[in-house]
Design a protein around this motif. Structure first.
Motif, PDB file in Angstrom:
ATOM      1  N   ALA A   5       0.829  -1.204   0.000  1.00 27.21           N
ATOM      2  CA  ALA A   5       0.000   0.000   0.000  1.00 27.21           C
ATOM      3  C   ALA A   5       0.866   1.257   0.000  1.00 27.21           C
ATOM      4  N   ALA A   6       1.919   1.240   0.781  1.00 29.17           N
ATOM      5  CA  ALA A   6       2.811   2.408   0.833  1.00 29.17           C
ATOM      6  C   ALA A   6       3.461   2.651  -0.524  1.00 29.17           C
ATOM      7  N   GLU A   7       3.902   1.573  -1.171  1.00 31.26           N
ATOM      8  CA  GLU A   7       4.525   1.700  -2.494  1.00 31.26           C
ATOM      9  C   GLU A   7       3.526   2.225  -3.516  1.00 31.26           C
ATOM     10  N   ALA A   8       2.279   1.773  -3.402  1.00 32.27           N
ATOM     11  CA  ALA A   8       1.223   2.207  -4.336  1.00 32.27           C
ATOM     12  C   ALA A   8       0.622   3.549  -3.928  1.00 32.27           C
ATOM     13  N   ARG A   9       1.008   4.037  -2.746  1.00 34.01           N
ATOM     14  CA  ARG A   9       0.513   5.315  -2.213  1.00 34.01           C
ATOM     15  C   ARG A   9      -1.003   5.311  -2.016  1.00 34.01           C
ATOM     16  N   VAL A  10      -1.458   4.214  -1.430  1.00 34.63           N
ATOM     17  CA  VAL A  10      -2.870   4.082  -1.076  1.00 34.63           C
ATOM     18  C   VAL A  10      -2.963   3.549   0.351  1.00 34.63           C
ATOM     19  N   GLN A  11      -4.133   3.612   0.922  1.00 34.97           N
ATOM     20  CA  GLN A  11      -4.364   3.030   2.241  1.00 34.97           C
ATOM     21  C   GLN A  11      -4.406   1.509   2.101  1.00 34.97           C
ATOM     22  N   PRO A  12      -3.906   0.766   3.089  1.00 31.60           N
ATOM     23  CA  PRO A  12      -3.908  -0.696   2.992  1.00 31.60           C
ATOM     24  C   PRO A  12      -5.275  -1.283   2.642  1.00 31.60           C
ATOM     25  N   ALA A  13      -6.339  -0.747   3.206  1.00 30.21           N
ATOM     26  CA  ALA A  13      -7.682  -1.275   2.923  1.00 30.21           C
ATOM     27  C   ALA A  13      -8.061  -1.114   1.454  1.00 30.21           C
ATOM     28  N   ALA A  14      -7.487  -0.129   0.778  1.00 25.33           N
ATOM     29  CA  ALA A  14      -7.822   0.109  -0.632  1.00 25.33           C
ATOM     30  C   ALA A  14      -7.352  -1.040  -1.522  1.00 25.33           C
ATOM     31  N   ILE A  15      -6.334  -1.741  -1.119  1.00 31.12           N
ATOM     32  CA  ILE A  15      -5.823  -2.859  -1.917  1.00 31.12           C
ATOM     33  C   ILE A  15      -6.899  -3.922  -2.097  1.00 31.12           C
ATOM     34  N   TYR A  16      -7.716  -4.101  -1.063  1.00 33.07           N
ATOM     35  CA  TYR A  16      -8.761  -5.124  -1.128  1.00 33.07           C
ATOM     36  C   TYR A  16      -9.880  -4.748  -2.093  1.00 33.07           C
ATOM     37  N   HIS A  17      -9.869  -3.525  -2.588  1.00 28.78           N
ATOM     38  CA  HIS A  17     -10.807  -3.145  -3.654  1.00 28.78           C
ATOM     39  C   HIS A  17     -10.465  -3.901  -4.941  1.00 28.78           C
ATOM     40  N   TRP A  18      -9.167  -4.141  -5.164  1.00 32.82           N
ATOM     41  CA  TRP A  18      -8.698  -4.806  -6.389  1.00 32.82           C
ATOM     42  C   TRP A  18      -8.400  -6.290  -6.192  1.00 32.82           C
ATOM     43  N   TYR A  19      -8.036  -6.659  -4.982  1.00 31.23           N
ATOM     44  CA  TYR A  19      -7.646  -8.044  -4.709  1.00 31.23           C
ATOM     45  C   TYR A  19      -8.404  -8.564  -3.496  1.00 31.23           C
ATOM     46  N   VAL A  27      -0.539 -14.784  -6.418  1.00 30.13           N
ATOM     47  CA  VAL A  27      -0.833 -15.505  -7.659  1.00 30.13           C
ATOM     48  C   VAL A  27      -0.640 -14.584  -8.856  1.00 30.13           C
ATOM     49  N   ARG A  28      -1.110 -13.359  -8.749  1.00 34.40           N
ATOM     50  CA  ARG A  28      -0.974 -12.396  -9.855  1.00 34.40           C
ATOM     51  C   ARG A  28       0.498 -12.116 -10.154  1.00 34.40           C
ATOM     52  N   LEU A  29       1.294 -11.922  -9.101  1.00 35.59           N
ATOM     53  CA  LEU A  29       2.731 -11.684  -9.287  1.00 35.59           C
ATOM     54  C   LEU A  29       3.396 -12.875  -9.973  1.00 35.59           C
ATOM     55  N   GLN A  30       3.086 -14.073  -9.508  1.00 37.18           N
ATOM     56  CA  GLN A  30       3.688 -15.273 -10.069  1.00 37.18           C
ATOM     57  C   GLN A  30       3.230 -15.509 -11.506  1.00 37.18           C
ATOM     58  N   ASP A  31       1.942 -15.297 -11.762  1.00 39.47           N
ATOM     59  CA  ASP A  31       1.430 -15.447 -13.134  1.00 39.47           C
ATOM     60  C   ASP A  31       2.089 -14.453 -14.084  1.00 39.47           C
ATOM     61  N   ASP A  32       2.187 -13.204 -13.647  1.00 38.14           N
ATOM     62  CA  ASP A  32       2.823 -12.184 -14.491  1.00 38.14           C
ATOM     63  C   ASP A  32       4.277 -12.545 -14.782  1.00 38.14           C
ATOM     64  N   PHE A  33       4.978 -13.002 -13.768  1.00 37.52           N
ATOM     65  CA  PHE A  33       6.379 -13.372 -13.947  1.00 37.52           C
ATOM     66  C   PHE A  33       6.507 -14.494 -14.970  1.00 37.52           C
ATOM     67  N   GLY A  67      18.039 -12.038 -14.128  1.00 42.05           N
ATOM     68  CA  GLY A  67      18.965 -11.019 -13.649  1.00 42.05           C
ATOM     69  C   GLY A  67      18.335  -9.644 -13.536  1.00 42.05           C
ATOM     70  N   LEU A  68      17.344  -9.370 -14.366  1.00 39.52           N
ATOM     71  CA  LEU A  68      16.645  -8.086 -14.324  1.00 39.52           C
ATOM     72  C   LEU A  68      15.510  -8.061 -13.300  1.00 39.52           C
ATOM     73  N   HIS A  69      14.983  -9.223 -12.981  1.00 37.99           N
ATOM     74  CA  HIS A  69      13.794  -9.305 -12.113  1.00 37.99           C
ATOM     75  C   HIS A  69      14.074 -10.216 -10.918  1.00 37.99           C
ATOM     76  N   THR A  70      15.107  -9.890 -10.167  1.00 37.78           N
ATOM     77  CA  THR A  70      15.561 -10.780  -9.103  1.00 37.78           C
ATOM     78  C   THR A  70      14.517 -10.957  -8.000  1.00 37.78           C
ATOM     79  N   ARG A  71      13.862  -9.887  -7.604  1.00 37.04           N
ATOM     80  CA  ARG A  71      12.879 -10.007  -6.523  1.00 37.04           C
ATOM     81  C   ARG A  71      11.657 -10.796  -6.969  1.00 37.04           C
ATOM     82  N   ALA A  72      11.185 -10.522  -8.162  1.00 38.23           N
ATOM     83  CA  ALA A  72      10.029 -11.263  -8.681  1.00 38.23           C
ATOM     84  C   ALA A  72      10.378 -12.740  -8.848  1.00 38.23           C
ATOM     85  N   ALA A  73      11.612 -13.024  -9.282  1.00 39.34           N
ATOM     86  CA  ALA A  73      12.045 -14.416  -9.420  1.00 39.34           C
ATOM     87  C   ALA A  73      12.051 -15.103  -8.059  1.00 39.34           C
ATOM     88  N   PHE A  74      12.555 -14.408  -7.055  1.00 40.03           N
ATOM     89  CA  PHE A  74      12.587 -14.978  -5.713  1.00 40.03           C
ATOM     90  C   PHE A  74      11.173 -15.296  -5.230  1.00 40.03           C
TER      91      PHE A  74
END
Length: 181
Positions: A5-19, A27-33, A67-74
């Motif tokens: 939420a902080a990274e997206a600059r929204v309130q934590p509760a707002a995330i549940y509007h989309w997810y 799952v979305r992160l892994q699917d996108d990767f 090598g470009l997406h190390t965090r997403a790979a992890f």
């Protein structure tokens, strides 16, 4: 969730509007990767005609992407254990399909005489583990660029499959010209 939420600059509760929950985000992160990785690898493969060159291009793209997406790979590789049974099965099926692409390239290289191995499955596992590991140790400030690391991996993979020196050099040259990275 607070960090997202902080990274997206929204309130934590707002995330549940989309997810609906944390698992859906994972799952979305892994699917996108997996989708982006597969697209890059297939594009690299499609630029080549011969099996060993296709494999080398796939290795290059796999290494560069990790090598470009190390965090997403992890997250994709390590957090599979956090998924419930159904989403875990779907991700494993995607990984299995991806792995089969590499196995088929190796088999095709064996059929045309450019590659050799006593066990395609073990070779595939070793190659993918080796190439995925770049996400754990690659440092852009290190002595080798990501492209140089990818070339070393192409050399190691083809060499482990008993490709000729000429074929390895050809694959590296083709990778310099045809990289989608």
């Amino acid at each position: 969730m607070r960090a997202i939420a902080a990274e997206a600059r929204v309130q934590p509760a707002a995330i549940y509007h989309w997810y609906a929950g944390k698992e859906e985000i994972l799952v979305r992160l892994q699917d996108d990767f997996m989708e982006q990785l597969t697209e890059r690898v297939v594009a690299g493969m499609d630029a080549q005609q011969r099996p060993a060159l296709k494999l080398a291009a796939a290795v290059r793209e796999h290494v560069v992407f990790h090598g470009l997406h190390t965090r997403a790979a992890f997250v994709t590789d390590s957090e599979i254990r956090a998924l419930t049974e159904a989403p875990r099965a779907v991700l494993i099926a995607k990984r299995d399909d991806y792995q089969r692409m590499f196995s088929e390239m190796i088999r095709d290289g064996i059929r045309d005489g450019s590659l050799r191995t006593s066990d395609v499955h073990v070779a595939t596992y070793a190659i993918l583990l080796q190439c995925t590991g770049v996400a754990l140790w690659f440092d852009a400030a290190g002595p080798l660029s990501l492209d140089e690391v990818a070339e070393v991996h192409m050399e190691l993979v083809l060499g482990s499959l008993q490709a000729t020196g000429e074929l390895i050099a050809e694959a590296i040259d083709a990778g310099r010209v045809g990289s989608t990275g």
